[in-house]
Design a protein around this motif. Sequence first.
Motif, PDB file in Angstrom:
ATOM      1  N   ALA A 245       0.809  -1.212   0.000  1.00  0.00           N
ATOM      2  CA  ALA A 245       0.000   0.000   0.000  1.00  0.00           C
ATOM      3  C   ALA A 245       0.844   1.265   0.000  1.00  0.00           C
ATOM      4  O   ALA A 245       0.305   2.363  -0.173  1.00  0.00           O
ATOM      5  CB  ALA A 245      -0.936   0.007   1.215  1.00  0.00           C
ATOM      6  N   ASP A 246       2.172   1.143   0.190  1.00  0.00           N
ATOM      7  CA  ASP A 246       3.039   2.316   0.091  1.00  0.00           C
ATOM      8  C   ASP A 246       3.094   2.859  -1.329  1.00  0.00           C
ATOM      9  O   ASP A 246       3.477   4.003  -1.547  1.00  0.00           O
ATOM     10  CB  ASP A 246       4.458   1.970   0.548  1.00  0.00           C
ATOM     11  N   ASP A 247       2.746   2.046  -2.312  1.00  0.00           N
ATOM     12  CA  ASP A 247       2.705   2.479  -3.710  1.00  0.00           C
ATOM     13  C   ASP A 247       1.255   2.376  -4.174  1.00  0.00           C
ATOM     14  O   ASP A 247       0.705   1.288  -4.319  1.00  0.00           O
ATOM     15  CB  ASP A 247       3.609   1.586  -4.562  1.00  0.00           C
TER      16      ASP A 247
ATOM     17  N   ALA B 236      -5.908  -4.082  -6.288  1.00  0.00           N
ATOM     18  CA  ALA B 236      -6.956  -4.771  -5.516  1.00  0.00           C
ATOM     19  C   ALA B 236      -8.238  -4.921  -6.327  1.00  0.00           C
ATOM     20  O   ALA B 236      -8.995  -5.879  -6.141  1.00  0.00           O
ATOM     21  CB  ALA B 236      -7.234  -4.008  -4.220  1.00  0.00           C
ATOM     22  N   ASP B 237      -8.474  -3.994  -7.259  1.00  0.00           N
ATOM     23  CA  ASP B 237      -9.698  -4.057  -8.077  1.00  0.00           C
ATOM     24  C   ASP B 237      -9.726  -5.288  -8.967  1.00  0.00           C
ATOM     25  O   ASP B 237     -10.792  -5.659  -9.473  1.00  0.00           O
ATOM     26  CB  ASP B 237      -9.811  -2.800  -8.947  1.00  0.00           C
ATOM     27  N   HIS B 238      -8.577  -5.927  -9.180  1.00  0.00           N
ATOM     28  CA  HIS B 238      -8.494  -7.067 -10.087  1.00  0.00           C
ATOM     29  C   HIS B 238      -8.405  -8.406  -9.353  1.00  0.00           C
ATOM     30  O   HIS B 238      -8.188  -9.438  -9.992  1.00  0.00           O
ATOM     31  CB  HIS B 238      -7.273  -6.910 -11.001  1.00  0.00           C
ATOM     32  N   CYS B 239      -8.591  -8.384  -8.056  1.00  0.00           N
ATOM     33  CA  CYS B 239      -8.480  -9.601  -7.244  1.00  0.00           C
ATOM     34  C   CYS B 239      -9.865 -10.126  -6.905  1.00  0.00           C
ATOM     35  O   CYS B 239     -10.710  -9.385  -6.396  1.00  0.00           O
ATOM     36  CB  CYS B 239      -7.693  -9.302  -5.964  1.00  0.00           C
ATOM     37  N   ASP B 240     -10.116 -11.417  -7.175  1.00  0.00           N
ATOM     38  CA  ASP B 240     -11.410 -12.026  -6.854  1.00  0.00           C
ATOM     39  C   ASP B 240     -11.561 -12.316  -5.362  1.00  0.00           C
ATOM     40  O   ASP B 240     -12.679 -12.509  -4.882  1.00  0.00           O
ATOM     41  CB  ASP B 240     -11.584 -13.330  -7.631  1.00  0.00           C
ATOM     42  N   GLY B 241     -10.444 -12.399  -4.632  1.00  0.00           N
ATOM     43  CA  GLY B 241     -10.492 -12.746  -3.226  1.00  0.00           C
ATOM     44  C   GLY B 241     -10.441 -11.519  -2.332  1.00  0.00           C
ATOM     45  O   GLY B 241     -10.653 -10.383  -2.770  1.00  0.00           O
ATOM     46  N   GLU B 242     -10.144 -11.750  -1.059  1.00  0.00           N
ATOM     47  CA  GLU B 242      -9.972 -10.662  -0.105  1.00  0.00           C
ATOM     48  C   GLU B 242      -8.605 -10.014  -0.309  1.00  0.00           C
ATOM     49  O   GLU B 242      -7.753 -10.532  -1.029  1.00  0.00           O
ATOM     50  CB  GLU B 242     -10.101 -11.189   1.323  1.00  0.00           C
ATOM     51  N   ILE B 243      -8.394  -8.879   0.357  1.00  0.00           N
ATOM     52  CA  ILE B 243      -7.138  -8.138   0.228  1.00  0.00           C
ATOM     53  C   ILE B 243      -6.502  -7.951   1.608  1.00  0.00           C
ATOM     54  O   ILE B 243      -7.185  -7.592   2.581  1.00  0.00           O
ATOM     55  CB  ILE B 243      -7.366  -6.764  -0.423  1.00  0.00           C
ATOM     56  N   THR B 244      -5.206  -8.204   1.694  1.00  0.00           N
ATOM     57  CA  THR B 244      -4.394  -7.834   2.851  1.00  0.00           C
ATOM     58  C   THR B 244      -3.339  -6.847   2.370  1.00  0.00           C
ATOM     59  O   THR B 244      -2.586  -7.143   1.435  1.00  0.00           O
ATOM     60  CB  THR B 244      -3.709  -9.059   3.475  1.00  0.00           C
ATOM     61  N   LEU B 245      -3.320  -5.669   2.971  1.00  0.00           N
ATOM     62  CA  LEU B 245      -2.357  -4.643   2.600  1.00  0.00           C
ATOM     63  C   LEU B 245      -1.192  -4.619   3.593  1.00  0.00           C
ATOM     64  O   LEU B 245      -1.320  -5.077   4.726  1.00  0.00           O
ATOM     65  CB  LEU B 245      -3.020  -3.264   2.580  1.00  0.00           C
ATOM     66  N   TYR B 246      -0.062  -4.080   3.151  1.00  0.00           N
ATOM     67  CA  TYR B 246       1.040  -3.824   4.082  1.00  0.00           C
ATOM     68  C   TYR B 246       1.654  -2.485   3.725  1.00  0.00           C
ATOM     69  O   TYR B 246       1.609  -2.044   2.571  1.00  0.00           O
ATOM     70  CB  TYR B 246       2.077  -4.942   4.058  1.00  0.00           C
ATOM     71  N   ALA B 247       2.235  -1.818   4.719  1.00  0.00           N
ATOM     72  CA  ALA B 247       2.786  -0.487   4.489  1.00  0.00           C
ATOM     73  C   ALA B 247       3.725  -0.112   5.628  1.00  0.00           C
ATOM     74  O   ALA B 247       3.694  -0.713   6.718  1.00  0.00           O
ATOM     75  CB  ALA B 247       1.656   0.548   4.376  1.00  0.00           C
ATOM     76  N   THR B 248       4.565   0.872   5.379  1.00  0.00           N
ATOM     77  CA  THR B 248       5.469   1.397   6.416  1.00  0.00           C
ATOM     78  C   THR B 248       4.883   2.635   7.076  1.00  0.00           C
ATOM     79  O   THR B 248       5.489   3.205   7.987  1.00  0.00           O
ATOM     80  CB  THR B 248       6.826   1.747   5.804  1.00  0.00           C
ATOM     81  N   GLU B 249       3.709   3.072   6.616  1.00  0.00           N
ATOM     82  CA  GLU B 249       3.004   4.198   7.223  1.00  0.00           C
ATOM     83  C   GLU B 249       1.538   3.829   7.377  1.00  0.00           C
ATOM     84  O   GLU B 249       1.003   3.025   6.607  1.00  0.00           O
ATOM     85  CB  GLU B 249       3.137   5.450   6.359  1.00  0.00           C
TER      86      GLU B 249
ATOM     87  N   ALA C 192      -8.301   3.619   5.272  1.00  0.00           N
ATOM     88  CA  ALA C 192      -9.611   3.304   4.705  1.00  0.00           C
ATOM     89  C   ALA C 192      -9.856   1.791   4.692  1.00  0.00           C
ATOM     90  O   ALA C 192     -10.974   1.324   4.972  1.00  0.00           O
ATOM     91  CB  ALA C 192      -9.719   3.873   3.297  1.00  0.00           C
ATOM     92  N   HIS C 193      -8.826   1.026   4.377  1.00  0.00           N
ATOM     93  CA  HIS C 193      -8.947  -0.435   4.338  1.00  0.00           C
ATOM     94  C   HIS C 193      -9.279  -0.989   5.717  1.00  0.00           C
ATOM     95  O   HIS C 193     -10.163  -1.859   5.865  1.00  0.00           O
ATOM     96  CB  HIS C 193      -7.631  -1.022   3.813  1.00  0.00           C
ATOM     97  N   LEU C 194      -8.604  -0.493   6.729  1.00  0.00           N
ATOM     98  CA  LEU C 194      -8.865  -0.960   8.100  1.00  0.00           C
ATOM     99  C   LEU C 194     -10.234  -0.501   8.585  1.00  0.00           C
ATOM    100  O   LEU C 194     -10.915  -1.224   9.334  1.00  0.00           O
ATOM    101  CB  LEU C 194      -7.766  -0.465   9.040  1.00  0.00           C
TER     102      LEU C 194
END
Length: 718
Positions: A617-619, A626-639, A645-647
């Motif tokens: 999610a840093d980029d 995420a719009d192209h994924c049929d499943g759920e999304i897990t994001l990661y970031a340094t900030e 919004a995801h949380l």
Amino acid sequence: MKTFDDIRLLRATYLRGPNLWTYRSALEVWLDLGELEQHPSDKLPGFVDRLLAALPALEEHHCGVGERGGFLLRLNAGTWMGHVLEHVIIELLNLAGMPTGFGQTRSTSRTGVYRMVFRARDEAVARCALEHGHRLLMAVINAAPLDVPAAVQAVRDAIDEAYLGPSTAHIVAAATERRIPHLRLNDGNLVQLGQGNRQHRIWTAETDRTSAIAEGVARDKDLTKRLIAAVGVPVPDGRIVGSAAEAWDAAEDVGLPVAVKPSDGNHGRGVTLDLSTREQIEAAYTLAAEEGSEVIVERYIPGDEHRLLVVDGKLVAAARGEAAWIVGDGRQAVAALVDEQLNSDPRRGETEDHPLGRIRVREDGAILVDLRRQGLGPDDVPAAGRRVLIQRNGNVANDCTDEVHPDFARIASLAARTVGLDIAGIDLVAQDISRPLRAQQAAVVEVNAGPGLLAHTKPAVGSPRPVGKAIIDRLFPPGDDGRIPIVGIAGGDAVATPLARLVAWLLQLSGRHVGLACRDGLFLNTRRVDERDATHGTISERLLLNRDIDTAVFENGAATILDEGLVYDRCRIGVVTDLDGAQALERHDIHEAGDLPRVLRTQMDVVLGDGIGVLNADDERIAALADHCDGEITLYATEAAPLAAHLERGGQAVLLRDGRIWLCEGHAETPLALRGRSVLPPAVLLPAVAAAWAFGLAPALLAAGIDTFEAQSPAETR
């Protein structure tokens, strides 16, 4: 009229798996139009008319317009020859019997150079269609002679050479319907269904559950008869003989009329029925001896021949044979009448599209015996109105599944189980298969391993039966798709390689048998079995073949996706980390990081509906995938900001804050209790934690796994 130089085909790349263009295999062709760049379809006098005269069905192509005639509109309005070549190839494939509707043509940064792609299930067929489509298009452009039927036949020949046989193809189609993946293991009909330790293999209508002992028993017709007779299955009396004289003696013993056949033949070759004279029986012996190692003489059972297909002890389909007759006209010979009255039936032919085989009077010994019995030969002329028997049962290709009396279903099941076959073709003769067994004389005459399925999937009369589904359901119970969990990691190799190594380590610590394919090589758990770069499909695919593997991790750079496509069709966890490496992809018309998201989205495209996509999610360009994924999304970031919004929506995320890694779900946060500060960079640690957590690993195991991974020697961790 001006003559144009050929469109130059710069390179053609076969993409075996999901790729930039499509989920399926495709051929990508780079082509240079040369001077034709200045001559689109509307600028060439007479071109559109010549093209439609050669390939009239192009009027049916929708193209981007989305309706019939869409491509014709594009032709008349003016479209470039790369786009036209795409549609010519697609139409060739359609005419050759391999329907396809997908194709795209896109310009590149070089004037006159285009990328054209079309879907094709086999590389050799795709290249053949490209060659002949290119040749046809240039002939149309230059108003030169062209031979469309020859081009279609060439592609059809390539299809016949390359494709699975009808029985195997039907089973594979049933697997595909269940979304069970498959891999072809040789140039023939050996196919793996499923992956890793959840796989099964088929070879035509045999499976890896088919007993070799049962196959051996089925090949020995005399042994088969003795075994099934012992359990109460009715069989005709008979015995093995070693000479023509013995054949006559045996016939007198068992009672005339008799049948004579090879003990280990197949497909009815060498079988002659309803023999009553010594001359007939001795001639039939010679015919049978040429087709098998021994000859059986047995009591002839009157009636129609039936093939009952038994899968896992259950009757799933039945077909009946019928006699083939001709009627004399007083002018034509038998061979000519057969061609006119029988072989002219459009259902007869040499391919799998024909449920009835072509009758070859001069080559079929059983037909010649029956003709001699009627005082005729192939060149004799029957009297007008005389009916002449050509084949007693012909092809067993008339569906009668719904007519089978429970008595016959029971004895077919018993015969298959007695021999020990999981899939069996039971040949029996009965006068009326819809009546009880006790009401008629009937008998099982053969039990066959690896039975052909064409009579049931494409019967000459009646409804096709879902026999492939029955076989697949036997191998994979409902709910079992044969897939092992796959983690696919896409990004620059500086991050993706150590990330793949760490994820594989974590999954192994959870008790799984993990296969890993990355730039460092091919690994089975911690053992490196190949030191070559395993991001190439020819190497990485070996993981899917390995019966010890229950989980696999694949590193896929943008180059892998562009050069080969993904080696797997779907995955449980998909990870996209960064947009590094664009400078090495100029040959694909990739020049900057901003060109990479459309390539790396392929990894998100293949995440299963119950899977999880892991994104950096840093980029924001990566997070947008995420719009192209049929499943759920897990994001990661340094900030924290990119995750807010995801949380807020209750999503999962991994955050680096104050030097610690936090597992976040909605408003809940759990710190990862590492023993000390990790030496691995956050670009590796965060997606590894996110992927393993998404896989279901507990936080304590994640922490312990990271600590122990770093405790390995540098040579082992890289």
